[in-house]
Write a protein that holds these residues in place. Structure first.
Motif, short mmCIF file in Angstrom:
data_model
loop_
_atom_site.label_atom_id
_atom_site.label_comp_id
_atom_site.label_asym_id
_atom_site.label_seq_id
_atom_site.Cartn_x
_atom_site.Cartn_y
_atom_site.Cartn_z
N ILE A 162 0.85 -1.19 0.00
CA ILE A 162 0.00 0.00 0.00
C ILE A 162 0.89 1.24 0.00
CG2 ILE A 162 -1.63 1.32 1.44
CD1 ILE A 162 -2.93 -1.08 0.14
N ALA A 163 0.47 2.26 -0.70
CA ALA A 163 1.25 3.50 -0.76
C ALA A 163 0.35 4.67 -1.09
CB ALA A 163 2.35 3.39 -1.81
N TYR A 164 0.87 5.86 -0.90
CA TYR A 164 0.17 7.07 -1.36
C TYR A 164 1.23 8.05 -1.86
CZ TYR A 164 1.71 9.24 3.00
OH TYR A 164 2.48 9.72 4.02
N HIS A 165 0.78 9.00 -2.65
CA HIS A 165 1.69 10.03 -3.15
C HIS A 165 1.86 11.12 -2.11
CE1 HIS A 165 1.98 8.25 -7.06
NE2 HIS A 165 0.68 8.19 -7.17
N GLY A 166 3.08 11.54 -1.91
CA GLY A 166 3.36 12.63 -0.98
C GLY A 166 3.85 13.86 -1.72
N TRP A 245 -7.95 14.68 11.33
CA TRP A 245 -9.17 15.40 10.91
C TRP A 245 -9.34 15.41 9.40
CZ3 TRP A 245 -13.84 16.82 11.52
CH2 TRP A 245 -14.38 17.99 11.01
N GLU A 246 -8.25 15.44 8.68
CA GLU A 246 -8.33 15.64 7.23
C GLU A 246 -8.36 14.36 6.42
OE1 GLU A 246 -4.72 17.39 5.61
OE2 GLU A 246 -3.56 15.62 6.18
N TYR A 247 -7.89 13.22 6.99
CA TYR A 247 -7.42 12.15 6.13
C TYR A 247 -8.52 11.30 5.47
CZ TYR A 247 -8.04 7.86 8.87
OH TYR A 247 -8.56 6.77 9.51
N ARG A 248 -9.76 11.45 5.92
CA ARG A 248 -10.79 10.65 5.24
C ARG A 248 -11.54 11.51 4.26
NH1 ARG A 248 -14.63 7.11 8.41
NH2 ARG A 248 -15.01 9.02 9.56
N PRO A 249 -11.82 11.05 3.05
CA PRO A 249 -11.55 9.71 2.53
C PRO A 249 -10.31 9.62 1.64
CG PRO A 249 -13.12 10.79 1.08
CD PRO A 249 -12.70 11.81 2.13
N LEU A 250 -9.50 10.69 1.52
CA LEU A 250 -8.49 10.67 0.46
C LEU A 250 -7.05 10.52 0.94
CD1 LEU A 250 -10.11 13.31 -1.93
CD2 LEU A 250 -10.23 10.83 -2.07
N GLY A 251 -6.88 10.31 2.25
CA GLY A 251 -5.53 10.06 2.75
C GLY A 251 -4.85 11.29 3.30
N PRO A 252 -3.60 11.14 3.76
CA PRO A 252 -2.87 12.23 4.40
C PRO A 252 -2.55 13.34 3.40
CG PRO A 252 -1.76 10.10 4.75
CD PRO A 252 -2.81 9.90 3.70
N PHE A 253 -2.61 14.58 3.86
CA PHE A 253 -2.29 15.72 3.00
C PHE A 253 -1.50 16.73 3.83
CE2 PHE A 253 -3.83 19.71 0.77
CZ PHE A 253 -3.05 19.52 -0.35
N GLN A 254 -2.20 17.60 4.55
CA GLN A 254 -1.48 18.64 5.28
C GLN A 254 -0.90 18.13 6.60
OE1 GLN A 254 -4.62 21.83 4.64
NE2 GLN A 254 -2.73 22.80 3.99
N LEU B 154 -18.26 13.18 4.61
CA LEU B 154 -17.59 13.01 5.91
C LEU B 154 -17.59 14.35 6.66
CD1 LEU B 154 -14.89 10.57 4.65
CD2 LEU B 154 -16.70 10.07 6.28
N ASN B 156 -15.53 16.35 7.93
CA ASN B 156 -14.59 17.44 7.64
C ASN B 156 -14.96 18.24 6.40
OD1 ASN B 156 -13.94 15.59 5.60
ND2 ASN B 156 -12.09 14.86 6.62
N LEU B 250 -4.91 4.97 3.04
CA LEU B 250 -4.05 6.10 2.67
C LEU B 250 -4.49 6.85 1.41
CD1 LEU B 250 -0.60 4.54 3.66
CD2 LEU B 250 -2.02 6.12 4.96
N GLY B 251 -5.65 6.47 0.85
CA GLY B 251 -6.16 7.23 -0.29
C GLY B 251 -5.81 6.61 -1.62
N PHE B 253 -4.18 5.66 -5.16
CA PHE B 253 -2.79 5.55 -5.61
C PHE B 253 -2.79 4.99 -7.04
CE2 PHE B 253 1.37 3.12 -5.36
CZ PHE B 253 2.17 4.24 -5.45
#
Lengths: 433, 433
Positions: A162-166, A245-254, B154, B156, B250-251, B253
Motif C-alpha cells: 500500500i502506498a500514497y503520493h506525498g 481530521w483531514e485524512y478521510r476519505p483521500l488520505g494524508p495531505f497537510q 464526511l 470534515n 491512505l487514499g 494511488f
C-alpha cells in the motif's frame, strides 16, 4: 576487475579516517551533493568527501565512459541515477580504485578531498515525485489499533504494498529546520485552527529510483532491483492532529506536506549487496504472494539487513550538555514487502518512475515497543508520555526537539556501511493566520 | 493603457478566425507550448497560434521588461508562471496590442502565425507537484453515497477543502493515449490481478500555480488569487476497481496514477476576470467559514462562471461516422470552495507551491444527473449502464472510447472564452504480468 573486490573486508583506503569501523569506509562510497556552485557531486570516504569534479579534472576517472563521466559532472545525482545498473557499478569500481590504498591519486589528496564539516549538503537529486509506502507491518498494526481497535490491518494489507503520493516540494535535506504547521484540528468544541499539538516523526527507509520506465510499461519484479539506485533515511514528519481530521476519505495531505527530511548520502544498491537478506517470512495464515510479487531470488535475498536508530535531543538537554538520547532501535527485517516488490507494485499499472523519484518504505517498527518508529506508537497515541533522561516528558514533539535517524549495516569481523544522519529540529510556527 | 481594454467586447484582432464567437478571440489569449525545438511558447488566437519567439525576434514585444521577455523565450511556461501578477498582466496587454486590429504587426502575419493543426502541443509546464482537491460537493455526495449510504459527506468536508497528492510524472497533454492499467481488484473469490474493468473519467478544472511561496510561509486568502496563473481542464482518469481495493487507509494511488490528461492551453486568470462570480452560497445549516477561509471579496467574486462539458466517442461511433455524444454539462458554480480558498488551504501549513505546480478541483458534478462528472455517478456505480446514440451501452469505459472535456465562458452579447479540448482515448493494456 573482480566484481566482488569492492566488498572485501581487507581493502583499505589512503584517506584518513576510512577504517572499516567508520560509517564511510572504502566499501561504502555513498554519493552526495555539496550545496555550492549550484551543486557539486561528492563521495563520502572516512572523515572526508571526495570532490568528484576535481577527480575528473585530474583525469583520475578516465577509464569511465564519456556518458558516465558526464553524469558525474552534473549538479545533482539525477543523471547518475538515470544510468543503468552496469554503468553505476563501473563508477563504483572506478571510485573504489581511485581511493584504494596504493593508488597514485593519494598524492593529490589535498586537491581531491574536502572537509565535509566545512560545507553544507544539498538534496542529492531533484525529486520528481515522492511516494510513501506503508510496508512496516508492525507500525501498520500498532498505528491501526489506535484508529480501528478491532480491525487494525485492513484486508488489502497482506495482498499488495500500500502506498500514497506525498509532496515532493517540501522534502528538505538533513539539518534543515522543520516548521510546526498550522492547521485545522478537531476538538470537543469542533474544528479549530491552531499550530499542531501532536507533532511526530516517522522512521523510514528512502529508496532512490534509477532509470525508471516509460508510462505504460511496468517493471517486472525480476528487474526491479536494477531500478533502485540507492538508499537513505527518511523522516516523514507528521502532524497527527491535522492528519486525523483531514485524512478521510483521500488520505494524508497537510498532516504530512509541511516538511519531510531525507539524509544527504545515497548508499548505493551495490554497497548493500553483502547485506541483502531474505524477505520477511510470511506466517502460514497470510495469503500466498501473487505471481507478480513472487520471485525466488527476491524472497531469498530481496530484503535488507540494516540496523535503524532514532534519537532525540531537546533544547533543555542541549542546554545542560546532555547527549542525544536513543528513542528506538529497529531493523529493515520488519518490512513486510521488499524494495523490489514495492517498486514492481508502483509500476504495475504503468505509472512511470523517473530518475530521482523518491520512495519511502513507511514507518519501520519492531513488534515490541523497543523499536517504535514514531511517538504515536511509543506513547499509545499520546496518552502514555515517555520520560527522557533530562526528566522531561514527551507525548509529542516540542519546539526545539531535534530528531536524528541513523542506520548502518555490519557483520562481526566485517566492515560497517553507515548511512550518515537524517536530522531535523522542530521550530515554532511564526505568525500564521 | 486602460487595463479593462483587454476585456472590451468590441475589440477585434487582425488574425483570421478570431471572432468573438470563436474559442480564442482577442479577449482570451491563452498560452501554450508547441512540442518542437524542445518547447516553444505560443498564444492561441482565432484559428492560429502566435509564435511568441518570432514576435520577440521581430521586436513586437519590446515594451516588455527584459525579464518578462526572457520568460517568453523559455521552453515552457514555468518562468511565465513565476512572474508576479502585474508582470503577467503586462504581457497580456502587450500580446493584446500586438494582435489588435490596426497593429502594424499584421504585415508580418506569415512569420508570426502558425497553423496549430500542423503542430503537436506539449505539456505547458514542467509540473513539480500535482494536487487533486475534492471541491465538487455534488460529486462528493453522489460518490460518497455509493461507498457510505448513510454518511456520504464526511464531517470534515464542510470545514476545509479536502485534497490529496497525485502523481505528476504521468500527467499527459490532451491527445495522448491512456493505457488501461493492470492492477489488483477485489472479487468474490478474493483479490485478482487483471486489467481494470471499471475505467472512468473525472471532469475537473485545472489550476496552474503562479509564483508560489517559500516553505513555511502560508499564502493568505486575500493574496491567493495572485498565485493562480491560469486555468485549464483536467481528466483525472480513474480505475474504480483498483481504487476501491487499495484506497484504505491512505487514499487513491494506482487507481489514479496510471495517467491523467490536462488541456494544453492555459486560460489566464486575467482573461477570466469578467467571468468571476460569487462563491457557492452556503446553506444555513452548513458551518460558518473559518476566518482564514473567509474574505468578503472572495465570497463576492472568487467563484468562476465556466460552462463544462464531457463527450464520448467510441470506435463504433467513429466507424459509423457518428459524431461524439455529449455525456454531461456541468458548471464551476458547483464548486463548494473557490480556487483561492483551495490555494490558501494548500499553503496553510507552510507547504510550498512552485511555479508550474498543478492543482485540480475534484470532479465537478451538478446536483442532478444531467451533469455527472464521472461514469461512477452516471451509472450508479456501474449498475445502471447508459445507452449511447450508437445503441452501445456503457457502465464504464471500453478500449477505444475517447473522452473529451471542453469548457467556455460566455455572456449574452459578449465574447466567448474557450478552453480548447482535454481529450484522451483508452487503449488496451498490452502484455503486463
Amino acid at each position: 576487475m573482480n566484481p566482488d573486490h569492492t566488498h572485501e573486508v581487507h581493502c583499505r583506503s589512503w584517506v584518513p579516517g576510512s577504517t572499516t569501523h567508520a560509517d564511510f569506509p572504502l566499501q561504502n562510497l555513498p554519493l552526495g551533493v555539496l550545496d555550492e556552485s549550484g551543486g557539486r557531486i561528492v563521495v563520502a570516504i572516512g572523515d572526508y568527501a571526495l570532490d568528484v569534479q576535481a577527480a575528473l579534472h585530474l583525469q583520475c576517472l578516465d577509464d569511465l565512459a564519456c556518458h558516465e563521466q558526464h553524469a558525474l559532472h552534473a549538479h545533482n545525482l539525477n543523471d547518475w541515477m538515470a544510468l543503468d545498473a552496469h554503468a553505476r557499478r563501473r563508477i563504483r569500481h572506478a571510485l573504489f580504485a581511485l581511493l584504494e590504498h596504493g593508488n597514485s591519486a593519494a598524492q593529490h589528496g589535498d586537491r581531491l578531498l574536502l572537509d565535509p564539516r566545512k560545507h553544507r549538503m544539498a538534496l542529492p537529486a531533484h525529486i520528481g515525485d515522492y511516494t510513501d509506502f506503508y510496508s512496516g507491518i508492525h507500525h501498520a498494526m500498532k498505528a491501526g489499533v489506535l484508529f480501528r481497535p478491532d480491525n487494525p490491518l485492513l484486508p488489502n494489507y497482506k495482498y499488495l504494498p500500500i502506498a500514497y503520493h506525498g509532496r515532493a516540494s517540501s522534502i528538505k535535506v538533513s539539518g534543515e529546520p522543520v516548521c510546526r504547521p498550522h492547521g485545522q484540528v478537531h476538538t470537543d468544541e469542533g474544528p479549530r485552527l491552531q499550530p499542531s499539538a501532536r507533532m511526530d516523526f516517522e522512521l523510514e527507509l528512502a529508496m532512490w529510483a534509477g532509470p525508471g520506465n516509460a508510462l505504460g510499461d511496468a517493471i517486472p519484479l525480476e528487474r526491479a532491483h536494477e531500478h533502485i539506485a540507492g538508499y537513505g533515511l527518511f523522516n516523514d514528519w507528521s502532524a497527527r492532529d491535522i492528519q486525523a481530521w483531514e485524512y478521510r476519505p483521500l488520505g494524508p495531505f497537510q498532516g504530512k506536506n509541511f516538511a519531510s527530511t531525507v539524509s544527504p548520502w545515497i548508499i548505493t544498491a551495490d554497497a548493500l549487496v553483502p547485506f541483502r537478506r531474505s524477505a520477511m517470512a510470511r506466517p502460514a495464515d497470510h495469503p500466498a504472494l501473487m505471481d507478480y510479487l513472487n520471485n525466488e531470488r527476491d524472497q531469498a535475498q530481496g530484503g535488507l539487513d540494516i540496523q535503524l536508530e532514532v534519537s532525540i535531543s531537546t533544547s533543555t538537554m542541549r542546554d545542560r550538555g546532555l547527549p542525544a538520547c536513543r528513542l528506538a532501535q529497529s531493523h529493515t527485517s520488519h518490512l513486510y514487502w521488499t524494495p523490489a516488490q514495492m517498486l514492481a507494485q508502483h509500476t504495475l499499472g504503468g505509472c512511470n518512475l523517473r530518475p530521482g523519484d523518491l520512495m519511502a518504505s513507511g514507518t519501520i517498527s519492531t513488534p515490541d515497543h523497543t523499536g517504535d518508529g514514531s511517538l504515536l506508537e511509543m506513547t499509545a497515541g499520546g496518552v502514555a508520555p515517555i520520560t527522557l533522561p533530562s526528566g522531561e516528558q514527551r507525548a509529542f514533539l516540542h519546539d526545539g526537539d531535534e530528531i536524528t535517524l541513523t542506520a548502518y549495516c555490519e557483520r562481526p569481523g566485517g566492515y560497517r556501511i553507515g548511512f550518515g544522519e537524517c536530522r531535523g529540529r522542530i521550530i515554532c510556527a511564526a505568525g500564521r493566520p
